[in-house]
Design a protein around this motif. Structure first.
Motif, PDB file in Angstrom:
ATOM      1  N   CYS A   1      49.126  34.502  48.418  1.00  9.43           N
ATOM      2  CA  CYS A   1      50.306  34.358  47.556  1.00  9.43           C
ATOM      3  C   CYS A   1      51.097  35.670  47.484  1.00  9.43           C
ATOM      4  N   PRO A   2      52.415  35.621  47.646  1.00  8.09           N
ATOM      5  CA  PRO A   2      53.213  36.850  47.525  1.00  8.09           C
ATOM      6  C   PRO A   2      53.230  37.414  46.115  1.00  8.09           C
ATOM      7  N   ARG A   3      52.831  36.592  45.125  1.00 10.16           N
ATOM      8  CA  ARG A   3      52.804  37.056  43.734  1.00 10.16           C
ATOM      9  C   ARG A   3      51.371  37.237  43.223  1.00 10.16           C
ATOM     10  N   GLY A   4      50.405  37.230  44.127  1.00 14.05           N
ATOM     11  CA  GLY A   4      49.033  37.531  43.738  1.00 14.05           C
ATOM     12  C   GLY A   4      48.286  36.397  43.074  1.00 14.05           C
ATOM     13  N   GLY A   5      48.731  35.159  43.264  1.00 16.17           N
ATOM     14  CA  GLY A   5      47.993  34.007  42.719  1.00 16.17           C
ATOM     15  C   GLY A   5      48.724  33.285  41.612  1.00 16.17           C
ATOM     16  N   CYS A   6      49.991  32.946  41.849  1.00 17.26           N
ATOM     17  CA  CYS A   6      50.795  32.287  40.810  1.00 17.26           C
ATOM     18  C   CYS A   6      50.321  30.872  40.515  1.00 17.26           C
ATOM     19  N   GLY A   7      49.692  30.219  41.513  1.00 19.54           N
ATOM     20  CA  GLY A   7      49.216  28.856  41.322  1.00 19.54           C
ATOM     21  C   GLY A   7      50.254  27.790  41.542  1.00 19.54           C
ATOM     22  N   GLU A   8      51.479  28.169  41.845  1.00 18.86           N
ATOM     23  CA  GLU A   8      52.574  27.202  41.969  1.00 18.86           C
ATOM     24  C   GLU A   8      53.192  27.154  43.358  1.00 18.86           C
ATOM     25  N   CYS A   9      53.145  28.250  44.103  1.00 18.85           N
ATOM     26  CA  CYS A   9      53.805  28.290  45.408  1.00 18.85           C
ATOM     27  C   CYS A   9      53.016  27.498  46.449  1.00 18.85           C
ATOM     28  N   ARG A  10      53.640  27.328  47.606  1.00 21.78           N
ATOM     29  CA  ARG A  10      53.013  26.557  48.679  1.00 21.78           C
ATOM     30  C   ARG A  10      51.729  27.228  49.154  1.00 21.78           C
ATOM     31  N   GLU A  11      51.734  28.556  49.245  1.00 17.91           N
ATOM     32  CA  GLU A  11      50.542  29.273  49.695  1.00 17.91           C
ATOM     33  C   GLU A  11      49.364  29.020  48.756  1.00 17.91           C
ATOM     34  N   CYS A  12      49.608  29.064  47.465  1.00 14.23           N
ATOM     35  CA  CYS A  12      48.536  28.824  46.491  1.00 14.23           C
ATOM     36  C   CYS A  12      48.015  27.398  46.586  1.00 14.23           C
ATOM     37  N   ARG A  13      48.920  26.452  46.609  1.00 14.97           N
ATOM     38  CA  ARG A  13      48.503  25.042  46.612  1.00 14.97           C
ATOM     39  C   ARG A  13      47.697  24.703  47.855  1.00 14.97           C
ATOM     40  N   THR A  14      48.169  25.129  49.012  1.00 14.53           N
ATOM     41  CA  THR A  14      47.464  24.780  50.253  1.00 14.53           C
ATOM     42  C   THR A  14      46.126  25.525  50.372  1.00 14.53           C
ATOM     43  N   ALA A  15      46.072  26.764  49.888  1.00 10.89           N
ATOM     44  CA  ALA A  15      44.803  27.492  49.928  1.00 10.89           C
ATOM     45  C   ALA A  15      43.775  26.851  49.006  1.00 10.89           C
ATOM     46  N   LEU A  16      44.218  26.395  47.841  1.00 11.75           N
ATOM     47  CA  LEU A  16      43.294  25.774  46.893  1.00 11.75           C
ATOM     48  C   LEU A  16      42.759  24.441  47.396  1.00 11.75           C
ATOM     49  N   ASP A  17      43.608  23.671  48.086  1.00 15.93           N
ATOM     50  CA  ASP A  17      43.134  22.354  48.550  1.00 15.93           C
ATOM     51  C   ASP A  17      42.550  22.402  49.961  1.00 15.93           C
ATOM     52  N   GLY A  18      42.481  23.602  50.549  1.00 21.17           N
ATOM     53  CA  GLY A  18      41.829  23.745  51.845  1.00 21.17           C
ATOM     54  C   GLY A  18      42.677  23.414  53.049  1.00 21.17           C
ATOM     55  N   SER A  19      43.988  23.287  52.880  1.00 22.44           N
ATOM     56  CA  SER A  19      44.853  22.916  54.002  1.00 22.44           C
ATOM     57  C   SER A  19      45.688  24.079  54.531  1.00 22.44           C
ATOM     58  N   HIS A  20      45.499  25.269  54.012  1.00 26.71           N
ATOM     59  CA  HIS A  20      46.251  26.434  54.491  1.00 26.71           C
ATOM     60  C   HIS A  20      45.797  26.786  55.906  1.00 26.71           C
ATOM     61  N   ALA A  21      46.743  27.108  56.768  1.00 24.69           N
ATOM     62  CA  ALA A  21      46.429  27.360  58.175  1.00 24.69           C
ATOM     63  C   ALA A  21      45.513  28.558  58.369  1.00 24.69           C
ATOM     64  N   ASP A  22      45.540  29.508  57.449  1.00 28.17           N
ATOM     65  CA  ASP A  22      44.741  30.725  57.604  1.00 28.17           C
ATOM     66  C   ASP A  22      43.534  30.775  56.677  1.00 28.17           C
ATOM     67  N   VAL A  23      43.198  29.666  56.057  1.00 31.87           N
ATOM     68  CA  VAL A  23      42.030  29.604  55.179  1.00 31.87           C
ATOM     69  C   VAL A  23      41.071  28.544  55.713  1.00 31.87           C
ATOM     70  N   LYS A  24      39.903  28.968  56.133  1.00 36.26           N
ATOM     71  CA  LYS A  24      38.877  28.067  56.651  1.00 36.26           C
ATOM     72  C   LYS A  24      37.768  27.949  55.617  1.00 36.26           C
ATOM     73  N   VAL A  25      37.487  26.707  55.198  1.00 40.64           N
ATOM     74  CA  VAL A  25      36.451  26.460  54.192  1.00 40.64           C
ATOM     75  C   VAL A  25      35.306  25.683  54.829  1.00 40.64           C
ATOM     76  N   VAL A  26      34.104  26.225  54.758  1.00 42.39           N
ATOM     77  CA  VAL A  26      32.906  25.542  55.247  1.00 42.39           C
ATOM     78  C   VAL A  26      32.102  25.107  54.030  1.00 42.39           C
TER      79      VAL A  26
END
Length: 383
Positions: free
Chosen positions: A54-79
């Motif tokens: 997140c460019p704001r350090g974890g706002c919880g609202e932007c696209r980066e936050c949402r996709t990272a939390l739900d596991g769909s961010h291109a640069d976040v791999k969840v095992v």
């Protein structure tokens, strides 16, 4: 609302991780998040990944936050394995992915939610990457305790410990996030001993509450050898039934999807060799997942069982510690009245040994029978 909102009772952890996400000088290439079951290790790992992107350090609202939390961010791999272990093949795939530069975010984040299930070979594969880390790649490993991860990985990771959240904080989360009414949220949080996932299930699933009530009642009904054997069979049967119900529909869907992907005919009586090989691998994975589910259900039942003897010990010692089972006070008092503190500790030891034996791959029914025989109560107990 930030990415840290659902991480209740973990203020020191949030402070450490959020500061690292904001300041690269506080970052390291590998993190080890430990804490008791239900403390929120996986949630903390995902929130950390979101804050890093997140460019704001974890706002919880932007696209980066949402996709990272739900596991769909291109640069976040969840095992998040549901099997008994994480093998070397998957570990090598993770190492290969870790070597890539981030595609859209600031960091490439690899989250292993059950690092304690890495096999020895898998640990060695991951260790090589941690010894020579790739710039802008972050490993976040989760485990119940540091001792569950090999020392060479521990020594190359920054350790952050999560604690058991307060009952009131878990109840407040259930009300705020899931819309659970106050009394039910408090009951579920207390009965689950602050395990957030289990508390949510207890609050929303009447069947889970009924099963727990049956396990609590079991403590005053094991009077002889026959009752002990029956109690063990009941615990084992509950786990088998729950695992079968959870996996039946999913197993069929996975098999159908695999056949469609391979271009095979689902109605054919026999399949080509390459299709049979893929089906065999899928069936092995499904059996491992089912076995893990059975163990997890049994372990959850044993934790509930132990909570009654813990409460009885609290009463026996005259402590003012809050009870886990105030709704079963009559049973707790009965046990406290017929057993000494030493005997109650012996009962807790019996349950702990059963948990350890099952985790060590002893047949669950045998471990449960040995435990139940040690939990017998006097025949004249008034229940």
């Amino acid at each position: 609302m930030s990415v840290w909102s659902d991480l209740v009772g973990q203020e020191p952890t949030v402070d450490t991780l959020s500061r690292a996400a904001r300041d690269e000088t506080a970052m390291t290439h590998a993190w080890l998040l430990t804490g008791p079951p239900g403390s929120g290790r996986s949630n903390a790992a995902r929130a950390f990944a979101a804050a890093l992107q997140c460019p704001r350090g974890g706002c919880g609202e932007c696209r980066e936050c949402r996709t990272a939390l739900d596991g769909s961010h291109a640069d976040v791999k969840v095992v998040a394995t549901e099997g008994l272990s994480i093998g070397v093949r998957l570990a090598r795939e993770l190492v290969q992915e870790a070597a890539l530069r981030p595609s859209v975010g600031r960091w490439r984040v690899i989250i292993v939610e059950d690092a304690d299930r890495l096999t020895e070979q898998a640990c060695n594969a991951v260790l090589k990457e941690l010894e020579e880390p790739t710039p802008h790649t972050v490993w976040v490993l989760c485990a119940p305790s540091p001792e569950d991860v090999i020392i060479t990985i521990r020594s190359r990771s920054r350790h952050v410990r999560l604690r058991t959240p307060p009952v009131a904080a878990v109840a407040e989360l259930l009300q705020r996030r899931d819309g659970i009414e106050g009394p039910m949220a408090l009951y579920a949080a207390r009965a689950a001993q602050s395990h957030i996932g289990l508390a949510r299930r207890l609050a929303r699933d009447e069947g889970a509450r009924i099963r727990r009530h049956g396990i609590v009642s079991m403590t005053v009904r094991i009077r002889g050898v026959g009752e002990a054997i029956q109690a063990a069979e009941n615990l084992s049967a509950i786990a088998d039934e729950e695992a079968a119900a959870a996996s039946a529909e999913r197993d069929v869907a996975e098999r159908t999807h695999l056949l469609e992907t391979l271009g095979a005919d689902p109605t054919a009586r026999t399949q080509p060799p390459h299709v049979r090989a893929q089906l065999g691998a899928l069936e092995r994975d499904q059996k491992g997942r089912a076995k893990r589910h059975v163990r997890d259900v049994i372990d959850r039942s044993l934790v509930d069982l132990a909570s009654v003897y813990r409460d009885a010990l609290v009463l026996r010692l005259g402590s003012d510690v809050e009870l886990v089972n105030p709704d079963a006070l009559d049973k707790v008092r009965a046990l406290a009245g017929v057993f000494t503190a030493e005997q109650l500790l012996g009962h807790l030891d019996a349950i702990g040994e059963a948990r350890e034996r099952i985790e060590a791959n002893v047949a669950p029914l045998l471990a449960l029978e040995a435990m139940a025989l040690r939990l017998r109560v006097p025949r004249d107990l008034g229940f």
